[in-house]
Design an enzyme around this catalytic site. Structure first.
Site, PDB file in Angstrom:
ATOM      1  N   ARG A  35      44.125  -7.359  13.828  1.00  0.00           N
ATOM      2  CA  ARG A  35      45.012  -6.269  14.268  1.00  0.00           C
ATOM      3  C   ARG A  35      44.639  -5.777  15.667  1.00  0.00           C
ATOM      4  NH1 ARG A  35      43.253  -2.687   9.183  1.00  0.00           N
ATOM      5  NH2 ARG A  35      42.852  -4.784   8.424  1.00  0.00           N
ATOM      6  N   LYS A  90      30.993 -12.214   7.713  1.00  0.00           N
ATOM      7  CA  LYS A  90      31.484 -12.502   6.359  1.00  0.00           C
ATOM      8  C   LYS A  90      30.419 -13.226   5.549  1.00  0.00           C
ATOM      9  CE  LYS A  90      36.366 -13.302   7.518  1.00  0.00           C
ATOM     10  NZ  LYS A  90      37.014 -12.279   6.697  1.00  0.00           N
TER      11      LYS A  90
HETATM   12  N1  BES Z   1      41.159 -13.154   8.537  1.00  0.00           N
HETATM   13  C1  BES Z   1      40.852 -12.114   7.655  1.00  0.00           C
HETATM   14  C2  BES Z   1      41.843 -11.975   6.489  1.00  0.00           C
HETATM   15  C3  BES Z   1      41.894 -13.132   5.530  1.00  0.00           C
HETATM   16  C4  BES Z   1      41.118 -13.105   4.379  1.00  0.00           C
HETATM   17  C5  BES Z   1      42.753 -14.177   5.737  1.00  0.00           C
HETATM   18  C6  BES Z   1      41.182 -14.171   3.486  1.00  0.00           C
HETATM   19  C7  BES Z   1      42.836 -15.229   4.838  1.00  0.00           C
HETATM   20  C8  BES Z   1      42.043 -15.225   3.720  1.00  0.00           C
HETATM   21  C9  BES Z   1      40.821 -10.764   8.381  1.00  0.00           C
HETATM   22  O1  BES Z   1      40.457 -10.825   9.705  1.00  0.00           O
HETATM   23  C10 BES Z   1      39.811  -9.909   7.678  1.00  0.00           C
HETATM   24  O2  BES Z   1      38.678 -10.287   7.658  1.00  0.00           O
HETATM   25  N2  BES Z   1      40.268  -8.783   7.128  1.00  0.00           N
HETATM   26  C11 BES Z   1      39.430  -7.892   6.427  1.00  0.00           C
HETATM   27  C12 BES Z   1      39.786  -6.479   6.840  1.00  0.00           C
HETATM   28  C13 BES Z   1      38.827  -5.416   6.383  1.00  0.00           C
HETATM   29  C14 BES Z   1      37.479  -5.591   7.046  1.00  0.00           C
HETATM   30  C15 BES Z   1      39.409  -4.068   6.707  1.00  0.00           C
HETATM   31  C16 BES Z   1      39.636  -8.106   4.933  1.00  0.00           C
HETATM   32  O3  BES Z   1      40.769  -8.372   4.530  1.00  0.00           O
HETATM   33  O4  BES Z   1      38.664  -8.043   4.180  1.00  0.00           O
HETATM   34 ZN    ZN Z   2      38.353 -10.761  10.014  1.00  0.00          ZN
END
Ligand code: BES
Ligand code: ZN
Ligand code: ZN
Length: 507
Positions: A361, A287
């Site tokens: 997931r 990230k």
């Molecule tokens: N933990 C994150 C989702 C999240 C984002 C929670 C902001 C709280 C605040 C999750 O694991 C994630 O990174 N999801 C990605 C999925 C994508 C790569 C398909 C997302 O939401 O960008």
């Molecule tokens: Zn994630």
């Protein structure tokens, strides 16, 4: 926080502060304010007028009583339109007072509930006031220097809070309201503390220690099973272990269970599943810094489940309840799982890794498969799953997805009574092709960036078989980035705890 109920006339009560409610659309804000104003010789209304106080929900003025009544100050608290009064209005209004009084040196406070409980029951009224009051007073201060004259562990500014109610001494309902608020707030604080704890402390084994402690404190009423990496491997949880592969910290699978003496509800067995990523760096597809900053929050689902279990004996649901958490970090170590990898979950389905940041997931695939094997009547999962859900619903609303209408309705009811907001998103088959794998059964990232909360929900559905299941994407409400709800301080919110408790109590 110690809240006592008393039967007294507000005008006779001795306290540093007396809080009375006032309604925007009643003459002189209603009977209660009018009564106090008479004793003040009209001073309260003059104060209100000069401060432009109109009785809007959450608005308040504080006035010195200069000896007119035993209470030293009166806070006139706006509760908005009398007809629109709800438990959430009460929670937020009392939250706004307490947020403001936090850290100030008062020792006794009296809250009058006279004249409030007209269109909601006194049980609901008292419970909501106590919740708003306690939840707003929360402070995560264990890492702060002790301030002069106050021990850091003891930030409670009120030694005693009296809730004045006409039938305080006779009404079982009032006592029930206070007790339930104490339980739900303590469980919420448990979850908030866990989420606020830095990720370098709150590692998977830290969650294990909490689960073991909860079981130990229950004196045999709660059982706990912990699976280490080897045990998870034996059970075929390769999806969970793939996410854990890049992490320096050992992963653990946690299973708590509670069995009541007698099961008397229609739903006999309930599984609560929480996403337990103790830190989400994104993995190899790391990230950007700004998005990573709050990623200790990624175990908020697990924290909610542990919060509920910390008080489950007192909640005393009439069903067997299981708490399931696959706890790991998501890190970009040299053994980390890679885009393009194919892993098999314990229900036999293969998952193609489209994105290492869609790790939640992948771990939930094994948690839900495990939960399904317990043959529960319902599964509810809570997960900080997608940024897409926040784009769709904002920071204060959870995305609810379910394969069962009845269950979804029950969850909506509990959301309404707890004030924990959610909105249902459709798990439509038309989008299922977006999570089809090229070389595996499913893919962990949708082929389109649109509808990301729904495609994540559809992915999870692949692992619950026919069991009635509801998924709560709590990515927004699990963490308060800015001040929005008065009774929710910045940081971990404990979202889901009060909703789940309400659900468990109503089964
Ligand atoms: N933990 C994150 C989702 C999240 C984002 C929670 C902001 C709280 C605040 C999750 O694991 C994630 O990174 N999801 C990605 C999925 C994508 C790569 C398909 C997302 O939401 O960008
Ligand atoms: Zn994630
Ligand atoms: Zn995550």
């Amino acid at each position: 926080m110690n809240i006592k109920t008393v039967k007294n006339d507000p005008k006779n009560i001795k306290a540093d502060i007396l809080v009375i409610g006032g309604f925007s659309n009643l003459p002189n804000f209603g009977a209660e304010a009018t009564g106090i104003d008479k004793l003040f010789g009209g001073m309260l209304m003059l104060e209100a007028e000069s401060a432009n106080f109109i009785g809007g929900a959450g608005e308040f003025i504080s006035v010195g009583t200069v000896g007119k009544i035993p209470a030293k100050r009166v806070i006139l608290l706006g509760l908005g339109d009398f007809k629109a009064l709800s438990t959430e209005v009460l929670r937020r209004a009392f939250g706004s007072v307490f947020k403001n009084l936090k850290g100030k040196k008062f020792s006794t406070l009296a809250i009058s509930s006279h004249g409030i409980s007209k269109n909601i029951s006194s049980y609901e009224c008292v419970k909501a006031i106590a919740e708003g009051t306690a939840l707003a007073s929360y402070d995560f201060n264990k890492y702060k220097k002790e301030k002069e004259g106050r021990k850091k562990e003891k930030t409670e500014n009120f030694k005693e809070i009296f809730l004045i109610a006409k039938d305080a001494l006779t009404s079982k309902q009032i006592k029930k309201g206070i007790t339930e608020a104490e339980i739900s707030c303590a469980a919420t604080f448990y979850a908030r503390d866990l989420v606020n704890e830095p990720a370098s402390i709150c590692v998977p084994v830290h969650l294990v220690a909490h689960a073991r402690e909860i079981a130990k404190a229950s004196k045999g009423k709660i059982k706990v099973k912990i699976f280490n990496r080897e045990e998870c491997k034996k059970r075929g949880m390769d999806a969970f272990l793939a996410v854990a592969a890049g992490a320096g910290e050992e992963p653990y699978f946690i299973h708590l269970s509670y069995k009541p003496k007698a099961i008397s509800s229609k739903l006999k067995k309930i599984a609560l599943v929480g996403k337990g990523i103790t830190f989400d760096s994104g993995g190899l597809q790391t990230k950007p810094g700004e998005s990573m900053a709050t990623m200790k929050l990624d175990m908020a689902g697990a924290a909610a489940v542990l919060g509920v279990f910390s008080k489950i004996v007192e909640i005393s649901p009439r069903a067997e309840v299981h708490g399931i958490i696959a706890a790991t970090e998501n890190m970009p170590g040299s053994h980390a799982y890679k885009p393009g990898d194919i892993v098999r979950a314990s229900n036999g389905k293969t998952i193609e890794i489209g994105h290492t940041d869609a790790e939640g997931r992948v771990t939930l695939a094994d948690s839900l498969s495990y939960a399904t094997k317990l043959k529960p009547d319902v599964i509810i999962d809570l997960a900080t799953l997608t940024g897409a859900c926040m784009v769709a619903l904002g920071e204060e609303v959870t995305g609810l997805m379910s394969n069962n209408k009845k269950l979804a309705e029950k969850i909506k009811e509990s959301a309404e009574s707890s004030g924990e907001k959610l909105w249902e998103l459709p798990l439509i088959n038309e989008y299922r092709h977006l999570i089809k794998g090229t070389h595996a059964d499913v893919r962990n990232s949708g082929a389109s960036r649109y509808g990301g909360a729904i495609t994540a929900g559809l992915f999870l559905e692949e692992f619950v078989g026919k069991v009635p299941w509801a998924h709560l994407d709590i990515a927004g409400p699990a963490w308060a980035e800015r001040e929005t709800i008065s009774y929710v301080p910045l940081g971990g919110t404990g979202y889901g705890v009060r909703l789940l408790i309400d659900f468990l109590k109503k089964i």
